[in-house]
Design a protein around this motif. Structure first.
Motif, PDB file in Angstrom:
ATOM      1  N   HIS A 131       0.870  -1.184   0.000  1.00 12.89           N
ATOM      2  CA  HIS A 131       0.000   0.000   0.000  1.00 12.89           C
ATOM      3  C   HIS A 131       0.908   1.235   0.000  1.00 12.89           C
ATOM      4  O   HIS A 131       1.515   1.574   1.014  1.00 12.89           O
ATOM      5  CB  HIS A 131      -0.895  -0.007   1.235  1.00 12.89           C
ATOM      6  CG  HIS A 131      -1.922   1.094   1.236  1.00 12.89           C
ATOM      7  ND1 HIS A 131      -3.189   0.931   0.725  1.00 12.89           N
ATOM      8  CD2 HIS A 131      -1.852   2.370   1.670  1.00 12.89           C
ATOM      9  CE1 HIS A 131      -3.865   2.056   0.859  1.00 12.89           C
ATOM     10  NE2 HIS A 131      -3.076   2.943   1.428  1.00 12.89           N
ATOM     11  N   THR A 153      -3.001  -4.311  -0.174  1.00 14.75           N
ATOM     12  CA  THR A 153      -2.938  -3.722  -1.510  1.00 14.75           C
ATOM     13  C   THR A 153      -3.337  -2.254  -1.501  1.00 14.75           C
ATOM     14  O   THR A 153      -3.713  -1.687  -0.475  1.00 14.75           O
ATOM     15  CB  THR A 153      -3.862  -4.500  -2.461  1.00 14.75           C
ATOM     16  OG1 THR A 153      -5.221  -4.269  -2.043  1.00 14.75           O
ATOM     17  CG2 THR A 153      -3.572  -5.989  -2.418  1.00 14.75           C
ATOM     18  N   ASP A 154      -3.267  -1.645  -2.686  1.00 14.56           N
ATOM     19  CA  ASP A 154      -3.859  -0.321  -2.888  1.00 14.56           C
ATOM     20  C   ASP A 154      -4.401  -0.263  -4.318  1.00 14.56           C
ATOM     21  O   ASP A 154      -4.407  -1.282  -5.028  1.00 14.56           O
ATOM     22  CB  ASP A 154      -2.873   0.821  -2.588  1.00 14.56           C
ATOM     23  CG  ASP A 154      -1.668   0.840  -3.526  1.00 14.56           C
ATOM     24  OD1 ASP A 154      -1.726   0.193  -4.600  1.00 14.56           O
ATOM     25  OD2 ASP A 154      -0.672   1.502  -3.192  1.00 14.56           O
ATOM     26  N   ALA A 155      -4.835   0.898  -4.755  1.00  7.06           N
ATOM     27  CA  ALA A 155      -5.486   0.995  -6.069  1.00  7.06           C
ATOM     28  C   ALA A 155      -4.520   0.682  -7.209  1.00  7.06           C
ATOM     29  O   ALA A 155      -4.920   0.115  -8.238  1.00  7.06           O
ATOM     30  CB  ALA A 155      -6.065   2.400  -6.251  1.00  7.06           C
ATOM     31  N   THR A 156      -3.254   1.017  -7.024  1.00 10.56           N
ATOM     32  CA  THR A 156      -2.251   0.741  -8.064  1.00 10.56           C
ATOM     33  C   THR A 156      -1.734  -0.679  -7.960  1.00 10.56           C
ATOM     34  O   THR A 156      -1.732  -1.441  -8.924  1.00 10.56           O
ATOM     35  CB  THR A 156      -1.084   1.738  -7.963  1.00 10.56           C
ATOM     36  OG1 THR A 156      -1.580   3.068  -8.120  1.00 10.56           O
ATOM     37  CG2 THR A 156      -0.045   1.460  -9.033  1.00 10.56           C
ATOM     38  N   SER A 158      -2.803  -3.557  -7.087  1.00 10.04           N
ATOM     39  CA  SER A 158      -4.081  -4.250  -6.896  1.00 10.04           C
ATOM     40  C   SER A 158      -3.889  -5.759  -7.042  1.00 10.04           C
ATOM     41  O   SER A 158      -2.814  -6.235  -7.424  1.00 10.04           O
ATOM     42  CB  SER A 158      -5.073  -3.755  -7.940  1.00 10.04           C
ATOM     43  OG  SER A 158      -4.577  -4.081  -9.233  1.00 10.04           O
ATOM     44  N   SER A 160      -4.936  -7.487  -9.433  1.00 11.02           N
ATOM     45  CA  SER A 160      -4.565  -7.675 -10.832  1.00 11.02           C
ATOM     46  C   SER A 160      -3.074  -7.462 -11.046  1.00 11.02           C
ATOM     47  O   SER A 160      -2.415  -8.232 -11.765  1.00 11.02           O
ATOM     48  CB  SER A 160      -5.360  -6.711 -11.714  1.00 11.02           C
ATOM     49  OG  SER A 160      -4.945  -6.795 -13.052  1.00 11.02           O
ATOM     50  N   GLU A 181     -12.373  -9.350   0.033  1.00 14.06           N
ATOM     51  CA  GLU A 181     -12.857  -7.981  -0.114  1.00 14.06           C
ATOM     52  C   GLU A 181     -13.813  -7.606   1.016  1.00 14.06           C
ATOM     53  O   GLU A 181     -14.599  -8.429   1.484  1.00 14.06           O
ATOM     54  CB  GLU A 181     -13.578  -7.832  -1.449  1.00 14.06           C
ATOM     55  CG  GLU A 181     -12.756  -8.187  -2.669  1.00 14.06           C
ATOM     56  CD  GLU A 181     -13.605  -8.220  -3.929  1.00 14.06           C
ATOM     57  OE1 GLU A 181     -13.846  -7.143  -4.505  1.00 14.06           O
ATOM     58  OE2 GLU A 181     -14.045  -9.323  -4.317  1.00 14.06           O
ATOM     59  N   THR A 202     -11.582  -6.240 -11.724  1.00  9.05           N
ATOM     60  CA  THR A 202     -11.377  -5.189 -10.735  1.00  9.05           C
ATOM     61  C   THR A 202     -12.042  -5.641  -9.431  1.00  9.05           C
ATOM     62  O   THR A 202     -13.016  -6.403  -9.454  1.00  9.05           O
ATOM     63  CB  THR A 202     -11.980  -3.853 -11.198  1.00  9.05           C
ATOM     64  OG1 THR A 202     -13.372  -4.042 -11.483  1.00  9.05           O
ATOM     65  CG2 THR A 202     -11.266  -3.341 -12.436  1.00  9.05           C
ATOM     66  N   ALA A 205     -12.056  -1.639  -3.297  1.00 12.42           N
ATOM     67  CA  ALA A 205     -10.849  -0.937  -2.856  1.00 12.42           C
ATOM     68  C   ALA A 205     -10.275  -1.529  -1.577  1.00 12.42           C
ATOM     69  O   ALA A 205      -9.056  -1.566  -1.388  1.00 12.42           O
ATOM     70  CB  ALA A 205     -11.170   0.543  -2.654  1.00 12.42           C
ATOM     71  N   ASN A 207      -9.340  -4.556   0.116  1.00 12.85           N
ATOM     72  CA  ASN A 207      -9.132  -5.987  -0.093  1.00 12.85           C
ATOM     73  C   ASN A 207      -7.770  -6.417   0.426  1.00 12.85           C
ATOM     74  O   ASN A 207      -6.841  -5.613   0.540  1.00 12.85           O
ATOM     75  CB  ASN A 207      -9.292  -6.353  -1.569  1.00 12.85           C
ATOM     76  CG  ASN A 207      -8.157  -5.840  -2.434  1.00 12.85           C
ATOM     77  OD1 ASN A 207      -7.054  -6.367  -2.415  1.00 12.85           O
ATOM     78  ND2 ASN A 207      -8.444  -4.782  -3.208  1.00 12.85           N
TER      79      ASN A 207
END
Length: 423
Positions: A131, A153-156, A158, A160, A181, A202, A205, A207
């Motif tokens: 994160h 994790t974070d949005a970047t 992720s 994926s 999640e 996706t 946020a 998770n």
């Protein structure tokens, strides 16, 4: 219950909001004169009469809290997620505010919840936060083959992005990929998904990713699709406790070139490990005979398993410690030393006696000390010698970008025995 003023209470809270707090902690929150937190955390107390301070710029917010503590020492409550001292705001608060003024009230952490939801013990898990951080630690942990990994994790960075990273590392091990999640909330969702599906999805946020190595599963191979030279590292079954202990593909290709292989030769591979170098030679030179010498029974078994896996029949796995085990082997045309078990000088002495005229000896050395030992041994001999220092990096994805991850540097020493010195 009456709460003493002039203290800062850091309260961990989950997605179930106020309902998840104990009665004692709930009373502390209700008596606060200043309530600090993110918009989401503050929304759990919509009718609370206290002044509110939204956590945006942490340093600015902490400065404001410190000032309030001095001029108006009342009860201050800071709302945070889960456990404040587990990758949380608590560590920063301890560096900026007097520890004796801080009281922590932890909630269950997301990692605790994740492992309990998937019903796996986690006292031996590696916990990594990406994160707002790089993927370096996660990359290293995956390469080391850790059995259980929890990833914040974070949005970047992720799920994926983690899936793309896992795929790019070309690991021999297989991991079960769990995405957890909204843990503890009404929209909680716990799923174990294949990497191919995760790459294209996706997720919420909030998770946590849990990676569980499956020691019973090795990536299948299609022999028809394998390259003639430079087998992927994932082709070989590796040590379960030391999955990174293998001559990497790029270095392996250089070693094969330095050996200057010819048909119908006898080759010794000393310290063969998983047998990756031996098998590459065997596939290139099907009429040669390769002796893969390995001092551990686990390694010797791996060599046999990898030979069966790749349908190689001209490699003989030799279980024993060099140089003693070398006495009964036929004289070699080529020798590769990938490991010496602390007996490098003695092994080189035996190789000098056994190696045929015009034979080639190649050493792959990871330490300066072993390089010095080898060069000292070669100094008084008339063998033609060449050194190659190998420092390579592989590309790895970082979200939508790419960076390089270095392999361990290796020194290759190639010594060719001339005809005169063999007389």
């Amino acid at each position: 219950m009456t709460v003493e003023p002039a203290f800062i209470h850091i309260v961990g809270i989950g997605l179930d909001g106020e309902a998840g707090l104990s009665d004692t902690v709930r009373q502390i929150v209700h008596q606060a004169s200043l309530l600090v937190g993110s918009d989401r955390h503050l929304s759990y107390f919509p009718t609370h009469p206290a002044q509110r301070l939204i956590l945006g710029d942490f340093n600015q917010a902490i400065a404001e809290i410190s000032l309030r503590l001095e001029i108006d020492p009342k009860i201050i409550v800071i709302l945070v997620s889960g456990d404040p001292l587990f990758f949380g705001l608590g560590r920063l608060l301890l560096t900026k505010l007097p520890a004796e003024k801080l009281i922590f009230h932890p909630q269950l952490s997301s990692v605790q919840l994740a492992f309990n939801k998937i019903k796996v013990s986690w006292q031996d898990a590696r916990v990594i936060s990406i994160h707002g951080r790089s993927l370096d630690e996660l990359t290293k942990t995956l390469q080391q083959g850790s059995d259980k990994i929890a990833v914040l994790t974070d949005a970047t960075n992720s799920p994926s992005a983690i899936a793309h990273l896992l795929e790019s590392l070309d690991l021999a091990s297989s991991y079960k990929f769990w995405v957890c999640e909204n843990l503890g909330g009404e929209q909680e969702q716990i799923r174990c998904l294949p990497i191919t599906e995760i790459k294209s999805q996706t997720f919420a946020a909030l998770n946590v990713v849990v990676l569980l190595k499956d020691p019973a599963v090795t990536q299948p191979i299609n022999l028809d699709n394998l390259p003639i030279l430079g087998l992927p590292d994932s082709t070989f079954i590796s040590f379960s406790d030391r999955p990174g202990l293998m001559t990497k593909r790029e270095v392996r290709i250089l070693i094969l070139g330095e050996l200057a292989l010819q048909p119908e030769q006898i080759i010794w591979d000393i310290g063969a490990g998983t047998g990756s170098v031996s098998i590459e030679i065997a596939r290139l030179c099907p009429n040669s005979r390769i002796y893969a010498i390995e001092k551990t029974s686990a390694g010797s078994t791996l060599i046999e398993q990898n030979c069966q896996r790749l349908q190689v029949e001209n490699v003989t796995s030799v279980y024993g410690t060099a140089p003693d085990i070398l006495a009964n082997l036929p004289a070699p045309d080529r020798i590769f030393i990938g490991g010496s078990g602390g007996n490098l000088t003695e092994i080189l002495d035996t190789c000098e006696t056994a190696l045929k005229n015009s034979g080639v000896l190649v050493l792959a050395l990871a330490t300066v000390e072993h390089q010095h030992t080898a060069m000292e041994w070669l100094r008084d001999r008339t063998w033609e010698t060449n050194l190659l220092q190998v420092q390579l990096s592989r590309s790895v994805p970082i979200a939508s970008l790419t960076r390089f991850s270095p392999l361990n540097p290796v020194t290759l020493i190639t010594a060719t025995r001339d005809i005169i010195s063999g007389l």
